[in-house]
Write an enzyme that holds these catalytic residues in place. Structure first.
Site, PDB file in Angstrom:
ATOM      1  N   GLU A 298       0.827  -1.213   0.000  1.00  0.00           N
ATOM      2  CA  GLU A 298       0.000   0.000   0.000  1.00  0.00           C
ATOM      3  C   GLU A 298       0.860   1.262   0.000  1.00  0.00           C
ATOM      4  O   GLU A 298       0.506   2.249  -0.623  1.00  0.00           O
ATOM      5  CB  GLU A 298      -0.969   0.001   1.194  1.00  0.00           C
ATOM      6  CG  GLU A 298      -2.113  -1.007   1.054  1.00  0.00           C
ATOM      7  CD  GLU A 298      -3.012  -0.736  -0.147  1.00  0.00           C
ATOM      8  OE1 GLU A 298      -2.995   0.395  -0.673  1.00  0.00           O
ATOM      9  OE2 GLU A 298      -3.719  -1.659  -0.577  1.00  0.00           O
TER      10      GLU A 298
ATOM     11  N   ASP B 114      -9.392   5.081  -2.648  1.00  0.00           N
ATOM     12  CA  ASP B 114      -8.264   5.552  -3.463  1.00  0.00           C
ATOM     13  C   ASP B 114      -8.818   6.238  -4.712  1.00  0.00           C
ATOM     14  O   ASP B 114     -10.037   6.446  -4.834  1.00  0.00           O
ATOM     15  CB  ASP B 114      -7.306   4.394  -3.809  1.00  0.00           C
ATOM     16  CG  ASP B 114      -7.944   3.364  -4.727  1.00  0.00           C
ATOM     17  OD1 ASP B 114      -9.141   3.520  -5.082  1.00  0.00           O
ATOM     18  OD2 ASP B 114      -7.256   2.410  -5.116  1.00  0.00           O
TER      19      ASP B 114
ATOM     20  N   TYR C 291      -5.982   7.106   3.687  1.00  0.00           N
ATOM     21  CA  TYR C 291      -6.211   5.989   2.767  1.00  0.00           C
ATOM     22  C   TYR C 291      -5.438   4.750   3.202  1.00  0.00           C
ATOM     23  O   TYR C 291      -5.990   3.655   3.324  1.00  0.00           O
ATOM     24  CB  TYR C 291      -5.815   6.369   1.323  1.00  0.00           C
ATOM     25  CG  TYR C 291      -5.713   5.121   0.497  1.00  0.00           C
ATOM     26  CD1 TYR C 291      -6.864   4.478   0.055  1.00  0.00           C
ATOM     27  CD2 TYR C 291      -4.477   4.522   0.254  1.00  0.00           C
ATOM     28  CE1 TYR C 291      -6.793   3.283  -0.616  1.00  0.00           C
ATOM     29  CE2 TYR C 291      -4.391   3.325  -0.430  1.00  0.00           C
ATOM     30  CZ  TYR C 291      -5.552   2.706  -0.865  1.00  0.00           C
ATOM     31  OH  TYR C 291      -5.477   1.514  -1.508  1.00  0.00           O
TER      32      TYR C 291
END
Ligand code: SF4
Length: 365
Positions: free
Chosen positions: A49, A150, A132
């Site tokens: 991520e 996202d 996020y």
């Protein structure tokens, strides 16, 4: 639900059911995802991520494998020298991520016993983890109820609700809507990780920016933009400000034997802590010859190589001219070091400096 109705009246659980059924058949097999029946590995989820922030899946994959091969566990990454992590990150861009990744690994090992906290709130306290990424780790690694929004998910939600407000201004609104679509309550056993990944995959493979593939979409019956025939025009985006162009000089100083001078940039700022070929300031007005010479790493017979190296950063374009010179055998590296020309490719130069090195190598003996 009738065609043309707004998703305001869609049951989140009915929408989730359609989405998860689609994901079960069409979800992407990505190297950081747990295979069916396997528990997710928070280290892999976090690493991927962070790498995926502002970066494509295709660009991330070789770096993800390289990092895992070199530092298979969080503890090994935390124990690595920062310079090695920065060098391994070279070419992936947005280098503050690498510094934060390393700081985060160390914090987790020092303060959390080498384990990730499981909630968004606690994850947000770690270096480099914004809303996020914290939501993604909480949902995907720990099955927590979290809206993971996202750029892909923003687009899908904006279309589902036919939002007219342009992005990025409408981000908060999109997030509220995504939260409203989250089914269930905490600890209800709902697969929040798969649900988050299903949204991402839908945006990445079906609800495409230019040509959404609506006939293949599991949410087509819920989608207001589709019903209105506006899928391709949404979401609206504010026009970006034109990028300015900055200019500078890079110094290609070669020692007898062929080694080239490189140095590490200051920790803070653009390309913070990365290796570079020494360069002047980068300014819109550029540098006069005298200003450039004053910033050269050594007194030498500098000559300008033909051509310009161009690179684009998020906020500006860059044009670099390259000056080359031979150093005498006693030349000092100062705060830099000498790297053999045939090893520059493995030295950990960021992309812009790799371009400069290729440019110089092609124009010098
Ligand atoms: Fe996107 Fe089309 Fe699906 Fe709507 S129906 S979410 S526009 S792919």
């Amino acid at each position: 639900m009738a065609r043309g109705a707004t998703p305001d009246c869609v049951s989140p659980s009915a929408l989730a059911e359609r989405l998860l059924a689609w994901y079960g058949r069409n979800g992407r097999a990505l190297p950081w995802r747990a295979r069916p029946g396997e528990p997710p590995d928070p280290y892999r989820v976090w690493l991927s991520e962070v790498m995926l922030q502002q970066t494509t899946v295709a660009a991330v994959q070789p770096y993800f494998h390289a990092f895992l091969g070199r530092w298979p566990r969080l503890q090994e990454l935390a124990a690595a020298p920062l310079d090695e992590v920065l060098n391994a990150w070279a070419g992936l861009g947005y280098y503050a991520r690498a510094r934060n990744l390393h700081a985060c690994a160390r914090r987790l090992c020092q303060d959390h016993g080498g384990r990730f906290p499981e909630t968004e709130k606690e994850l947000r306290k770690l270096p480099g983890l914004g809303p996020y990424t914290a939501a993604a780790i909480a949902a995907i690694a720990f099955g927590r109820r979290a809206a993971v929004v996202d750029g892909n998910v923003e687009r899908v939600v904006a279309r589902l609700f036919a939002l007219d407000d342009p992005l990025p201004g409408a981000k908060r609104q999109v997030r509220r809507l995504a939260e409203r679509l989250l089914p269930g309550a905490p600890a209800d056993g709902f697969p929040y990780g798969e649900y988050a990944q299903a949204w991402m995959d839908l945006g990445a493979t079906v609800c495409l920016p230019r040509r959404p593939r609506c006939p293949l979409c599991p949410l087509a019956q819920d989608c207001r933009a589709r019903a209105l025939g506006r899928a391709e025009e949404l979401p609206r985006r504010l026009a970006k400000a034109a990028r300015p162009t900055r200019r500078g000089v890079v110094f290609w100083l070669v020692r007898p034997g062929g080694a080239v001078l490189v140095r590490r940039r200051p920790d803070r700022g653009l390309l913070g802590g990365m290796l570079e070929l020494p360069s002047s300031e980068w300014r819109e007005a550029g540098c006069s010859k005298a200003e450039a010479l004053a910033q050269a790493p050594a007194e030498a017979a500098w000559r300008e190589l033909p051509g310009v190296v161009r690179h684009t950063f998020t906020h500006f374009h860059l044009e670099l001219t390259v000056w080359a010179a031979e150093a005498n055998g006693a030349a000092h590296a100062g705060s830099g070091c000498w790297v053999r020309r045939d090893e520059l490719g493995r030295a950990g130069l960021p992309t812009v400096m790799r371009k400069v090195a290729r440019h110089a190598l092609a124009r010098t003996a």
